[in-house]
Scaffold this motif. Sequence first.
Motif, PDB file in Angstrom:
ATOM      1  N   GLY A 344       0.961  -1.288  -0.034  1.00  0.00           N
ATOM      2  CA  GLY A 344      -0.075  -0.154   0.109  1.00  0.00           C
ATOM      3  C   GLY A 344       0.876   1.317  -0.098  1.00  0.00           C
ATOM      4  N   PRO A 345       0.228   2.509   0.082  1.00  0.00           N
ATOM      5  CA  PRO A 345       0.981   3.713  -0.023  1.00  0.00           C
ATOM      6  C   PRO A 345       2.084   3.719   1.221  1.00  0.00           C
ATOM      7  CG  PRO A 345      -1.435   4.271  -0.201  1.00  0.00           C
ATOM      8  CD  PRO A 345      -1.343   2.798   0.132  1.00  0.00           C
ATOM      9  N   ASN A 346       3.336   4.325   1.081  1.00  0.00           N
ATOM     10  CA  ASN A 346       4.204   4.495   2.090  1.00  0.00           C
ATOM     11  C   ASN A 346       3.861   5.433   3.146  1.00  0.00           C
ATOM     12  OD1 ASN A 346       6.447   4.349   3.577  1.00  0.00           O
ATOM     13  ND2 ASN A 346       7.969   4.408   1.730  1.00  0.00           N
ATOM     14  N   PRO A 347       3.577   5.150   4.391  1.00  0.00           N
ATOM     15  CA  PRO A 347       3.263   6.151   5.417  1.00  0.00           C
ATOM     16  C   PRO A 347       4.410   7.173   5.419  1.00  0.00           C
ATOM     17  CG  PRO A 347       2.905   4.000   6.308  1.00  0.00           C
ATOM     18  CD  PRO A 347       3.615   3.831   4.989  1.00  0.00           C
ATOM     19  N   ILE A 348       5.670   6.842   5.600  1.00  0.00           N
ATOM     20  CA  ILE A 348       6.564   7.902   5.663  1.00  0.00           C
ATOM     21  C   ILE A 348       6.742   8.738   4.441  1.00  0.00           C
ATOM     22  CG2 ILE A 348       9.265   7.910   5.335  1.00  0.00           C
ATOM     23  CD1 ILE A 348       9.526   5.015   6.733  1.00  0.00           C
ATOM     24  N   TRP A 349       6.311   8.206   3.253  1.00  0.00           N
ATOM     25  CA  TRP A 349       6.187   9.131   2.006  1.00  0.00           C
ATOM     26  C   TRP A 349       4.950   9.935   2.171  1.00  0.00           C
ATOM     27  CZ3 TRP A 349       2.833  10.146  -1.682  1.00  0.00           C
ATOM     28  CH2 TRP A 349       2.857  10.891  -2.648  1.00  0.00           C
ATOM     29  N   GLN A 350       4.007   9.610   2.745  1.00  0.00           N
ATOM     30  CA  GLN A 350       2.716  10.361   3.245  1.00  0.00           C
ATOM     31  C   GLN A 350       3.267  11.576   4.050  1.00  0.00           C
ATOM     32  OE1 GLN A 350      -0.232   7.437   4.004  1.00  0.00           O
ATOM     33  NE2 GLN A 350      -0.953   7.360   2.198  1.00  0.00           N
ATOM     34  N   THR A 351       4.032  11.044   5.119  1.00  0.00           N
ATOM     35  CA  THR A 351       4.220  12.062   6.243  1.00  0.00           C
ATOM     36  C   THR A 351       5.277  13.191   5.761  1.00  0.00           C
ATOM     37  OG1 THR A 351       3.969  10.295   7.981  1.00  0.00           O
ATOM     38  CG2 THR A 351       5.436  12.182   8.452  1.00  0.00           C
ATOM     39  N   LEU A 352       6.075  12.793   4.925  1.00  0.00           N
ATOM     40  CA  LEU A 352       7.049  13.697   4.247  1.00  0.00           C
ATOM     41  C   LEU A 352       6.569  14.757   3.281  1.00  0.00           C
ATOM     42  CD1 LEU A 352      10.079  11.521   3.527  1.00  0.00           C
ATOM     43  CD2 LEU A 352       9.819  13.265   5.139  1.00  0.00           C
ATOM     44  N   GLN A 353       5.272  14.132   2.555  1.00  0.00           N
ATOM     45  CA  GLN A 353       4.472  14.882   1.764  1.00  0.00           C
ATOM     46  C   GLN A 353       3.922  16.186   2.548  1.00  0.00           C
ATOM     47  OE1 GLN A 353       4.573  14.667  -1.520  1.00  0.00           O
ATOM     48  NE2 GLN A 353       3.014  16.070  -2.197  1.00  0.00           N
ATOM     49  N   THR A 354       3.255  15.518   3.670  1.00  0.00           N
ATOM     50  CA  THR A 354       2.174  16.275   4.432  1.00  0.00           C
ATOM     51  C   THR A 354       3.378  17.478   5.086  1.00  0.00           C
ATOM     52  OG1 THR A 354       0.856  14.769   5.029  1.00  0.00           O
ATOM     53  CG2 THR A 354       0.747  16.361   6.553  1.00  0.00           C
ATOM     54  N   THR A 355       4.393  17.094   5.527  1.00  0.00           N
ATOM     55  CA  THR A 355       5.456  18.058   5.813  1.00  0.00           C
ATOM     56  C   THR A 355       5.918  18.864   4.930  1.00  0.00           C
ATOM     57  OG1 THR A 355       6.184  16.351   7.635  1.00  0.00           O
ATOM     58  CG2 THR A 355       7.635  18.350   7.106  1.00  0.00           C
ATOM     59  N   ARG A 356       5.995  18.453   3.700  1.00  0.00           N
ATOM     60  CA  ARG A 356       6.328  19.370   2.694  1.00  0.00           C
ATOM     61  C   ARG A 356       5.110  20.362   2.470  1.00  0.00           C
ATOM     62  NH1 ARG A 356       7.014  17.427  -3.513  1.00  0.00           N
ATOM     63  NH2 ARG A 356       4.846  17.342  -3.040  1.00  0.00           N
ATOM     64  N   ASN A 357       4.169  19.938   2.401  1.00  0.00           N
ATOM     65  CA  ASN A 357       3.019  20.862   2.034  1.00  0.00           C
ATOM     66  C   ASN A 357       3.003  22.018   3.160  1.00  0.00           C
ATOM     67  OD1 ASN A 357       2.227  19.321  -0.356  1.00  0.00           O
ATOM     68  ND2 ASN A 357       0.806  17.965   0.771  1.00  0.00           N
ATOM     69  N   ASP A 358       3.123  21.314   4.315  1.00  0.00           N
ATOM     70  CA  ASP A 358       2.857  22.432   5.653  1.00  0.00           C
ATOM     71  C   ASP A 358       4.036  23.464   5.497  1.00  0.00           C
ATOM     72  OD1 ASP A 358       0.759  20.986   6.448  1.00  0.00           O
ATOM     73  OD2 ASP A 358       1.754  19.987   7.931  1.00  0.00           O
ATOM     74  N   LEU A 359       5.248  23.150   5.084  1.00  0.00           N
ATOM     75  CA  LEU A 359       6.436  23.965   4.927  1.00  0.00           C
ATOM     76  C   LEU A 359       6.064  24.839   3.769  1.00  0.00           C
ATOM     77  CD1 LEU A 359       9.484  21.553   5.620  1.00  0.00           C
ATOM     78  CD2 LEU A 359       8.433  23.612   7.234  1.00  0.00           C
ATOM     79  N   ASN A 360       5.621  24.368   2.675  1.00  0.00           N
ATOM     80  CA  ASN A 360       5.060  25.301   1.392  1.00  0.00           C
ATOM     81  C   ASN A 360       4.302  26.269   1.914  1.00  0.00           C
ATOM     82  OD1 ASN A 360       6.997  24.328  -0.603  1.00  0.00           O
ATOM     83  ND2 ASN A 360       5.385  22.668  -0.973  1.00  0.00           N
ATOM     84  N   ALA A 361       3.443  26.085   2.590  1.00  0.00           N
ATOM     85  CA  ALA A 361       2.508  27.069   3.215  1.00  0.00           C
ATOM     86  C   ALA A 361       3.054  27.763   4.054  1.00  0.00           C
ATOM     87  CB  ALA A 361       1.321  26.452   4.017  1.00  0.00           C
ATOM     88  N   GLU A 362       3.872  27.352   4.868  1.00  0.00           N
ATOM     89  CA  GLU A 362       4.470  28.477   6.011  1.00  0.00           C
ATOM     90  C   GLU A 362       5.702  29.332   5.128  1.00  0.00           C
ATOM     91  OE1 GLU A 362       6.422  26.497   9.296  1.00  0.00           O
ATOM     92  OE2 GLU A 362       4.693  25.298   9.887  1.00  0.00           O
ATOM     93  N   VAL A 363       6.285  28.811   4.273  1.00  0.00           N
ATOM     94  CA  VAL A 363       7.281  29.536   3.357  1.00  0.00           C
ATOM     95  C   VAL A 363       6.302  30.711   2.873  1.00  0.00           C
ATOM     96  CG1 VAL A 363       8.844  29.640   1.397  1.00  0.00           C
ATOM     97  CG2 VAL A 363       9.200  27.846   3.180  1.00  0.00           C
ATOM     98  N   ALA A 364       5.186  30.316   2.146  1.00  0.00           N
ATOM     99  CA  ALA A 364       4.602  31.332   1.340  1.00  0.00           C
ATOM    100  C   ALA A 364       3.954  32.291   2.476  1.00  0.00           C
ATOM    101  CB  ALA A 364       3.321  30.769   0.807  1.00  0.00           C
ATOM    102  N   ALA A 365       3.459  32.020   3.691  1.00  0.00           N
ATOM    103  CA  ALA A 365       2.922  33.033   4.435  1.00  0.00           C
ATOM    104  C   ALA A 365       4.159  33.691   5.024  1.00  0.00           C
ATOM    105  CB  ALA A 365       2.307  32.281   5.725  1.00  0.00           C
ATOM    106  N   LEU A 366       5.291  33.340   5.255  1.00  0.00           N
ATOM    107  CA  LEU A 366       6.393  34.089   6.039  1.00  0.00           C
ATOM    108  C   LEU A 366       6.976  34.859   4.773  1.00  0.00           C
ATOM    109  CD1 LEU A 366       8.384  31.135   7.701  1.00  0.00           C
ATOM    110  CD2 LEU A 366       7.045  33.228   8.706  1.00  0.00           C
ATOM    111  N   ARG A 367       6.784  34.757   3.362  1.00  0.00           N
ATOM    112  CA  ARG A 367       7.130  35.664   2.663  1.00  0.00           C
ATOM    113  C   ARG A 367       6.244  36.605   2.330  1.00  0.00           C
ATOM    114  NH1 ARG A 367       9.173  31.276  -2.360  1.00  0.00           N
ATOM    115  NH2 ARG A 367      11.507  31.050  -1.316  1.00  0.00           N
ATOM    116  N   GLU A 368       4.877  36.542   2.689  1.00  0.00           N
ATOM    117  CA  GLU A 368       3.762  37.709   2.647  1.00  0.00           C
ATOM    118  C   GLU A 368       4.209  38.462   3.828  1.00  0.00           C
ATOM    119  OE1 GLU A 368       1.613  38.455   0.292  1.00  0.00           O
ATOM    120  OE2 GLU A 368       2.129  36.883  -0.863  1.00  0.00           O
ATOM    121  N   SER A 369       4.528  37.810   4.848  1.00  0.00           N
ATOM    122  CA  SER A 369       4.605  38.613   6.068  1.00  0.00           C
ATOM    123  C   SER A 369       5.963  39.524   6.012  1.00  0.00           C
ATOM    124  CB  SER A 369       4.793  37.876   7.212  1.00  0.00           C
ATOM    125  OG  SER A 369       3.562  37.085   7.892  1.00  0.00           O
ATOM    126  N   LEU A 370       7.135  38.790   5.482  1.00  0.00           N
ATOM    127  CA  LEU A 370       8.112  39.626   5.241  1.00  0.00           C
ATOM    128  C   LEU A 370       7.993  40.628   4.214  1.00  0.00           C
ATOM    129  CD1 LEU A 370      11.086  39.852   5.637  1.00  0.00           C
ATOM    130  CD2 LEU A 370      11.471  38.261   3.982  1.00  0.00           C
TER     131      LEU A 370
END
Length: 499
Positions: A344-370
Amino acid sequence: MSTTSAWTSVPHDPPSQRDWATRARYAPTDFVTLLWRERGLMLAVFLVILALGVGFSMTQKKSYTAQSSLFVRLGQEYVYEPKAGDAARGAVPDVDQVIQSEAEILGSGELRERVIRKIGFVNIFPAQAGKYAGATPEGKRKLIALGRDSIAKSLKIETAPDNSIIRLAYQHQNPDMAEKVLNTLLEEYLTYRRGLLIGADDRVLQRQRDIFEQKLAETDASYQSFLSSNDIGDFTSQKTTLTQLQSQVEQQKYSIEAQLQDRIGRLAAVEAELRRTPTETVLYRDNDMTALAKLTQLKLDREGLLAVYKPDATPVRDIDARIAQLEQGVAAGRTNGEGARRSGPNPIWQTLQTTRNDLNAEVAALRESLAEYSHQVMDVNQRLMRLSELEPQFNALTRDRDVLSTNVRDFTVKEQQDEAQRRMSSEASDNIRIVQRAVAPSQGKSLKKPILALTILFAMFSAACAGLVRMFLRPGLQTPASASRTLGLPVLATAGVKR
């Protein structure tokens, strides 16, 4: 009248030649004799001068001297209070200077004229009453000026070094008037000196305060116009707020920049790990337990055989050999087999995918704040630069307002202090005390006796001078002794001569 002349060795010489050729020589005894001859002339001169002196002394009237004294101390009016500033504030003169100043005020012509006008010129100088009554206004002013000088001659003011007492004496032919003039002089002096030393209420401080108030109003109008035209409520607090805001915004900006760099770094690491992680993996897998079950069963069978056979019996040895063989196969992995598997789907890959999405959102928000904080920093800096450009003008207006406000406050205080001091000084002169008021003198003084004594002495001297002049002007040698000394010849005889 008969005289005595001397015979000499040259009796026939002409008189004119004898007068200029020889000068008579006299001894002290000759003066007595010759002056006695001129006793008639000397008596006439003495009587004439004596009669004139006696007549003049009879015209002298008695004068009465009233006396008074003052005690003078250093007063508030001598303490220097500058109208503006504090230079030399509180400076005071020494006691001798104060005494001399008060003595000058006592002897001033203005004070004497006040006394004349208060008592009346006719009352002080009754002999001038008729002349004063018929005089023109200009003539009355001249008579008052003469009366002022007359009072100055009769007024005596005495001071002594290191002494706070001023003594006054006034001489007048009327004892009551002498008392009245001196007491009136003291009363007018106390009033006159207050007006002279303290000064009238000339409103100088009030006028200066009004000028400063007008300038302050103009400066306030310029100050308010400056604030309203530049849309500033409170320059100082606004600049302070902007400075604090600039510090906070820049601090937030630097914090967001640090967070952004951290999130970008974490995002890069997650993406790299994500690329290395497979998307699918075996979820679970079942192992083949047949060999183990067989081995367990053989061991159970061996235990059952031991109940029937001995350990070295053949059936037991056979089952031991089978158990040993099977254990070797399990240990070697020869008995392992594939069991049931699930992918089935790799849970580690899913966790990394979720973390990447969260980080992308944070980076975008931080760039807007900056970007927003950078804009705020720029806006705050521009506003601070604008305030910095306006600060010199604001400081000039503020400085002018503060200086003018201080001047208004200081002059208001000075005006009130000056008014209070003037009122207190106008009510009393605590530093001037009348030690002794003038009283009508009971005994008068006259110059009759001194004039008579001087007249007698002058008459005697004048008579002696007249006798000597008459003696020296007589021709010839007056006595035998004088003739003998003058001609150097003995006098043989004398004879009387009739004129």
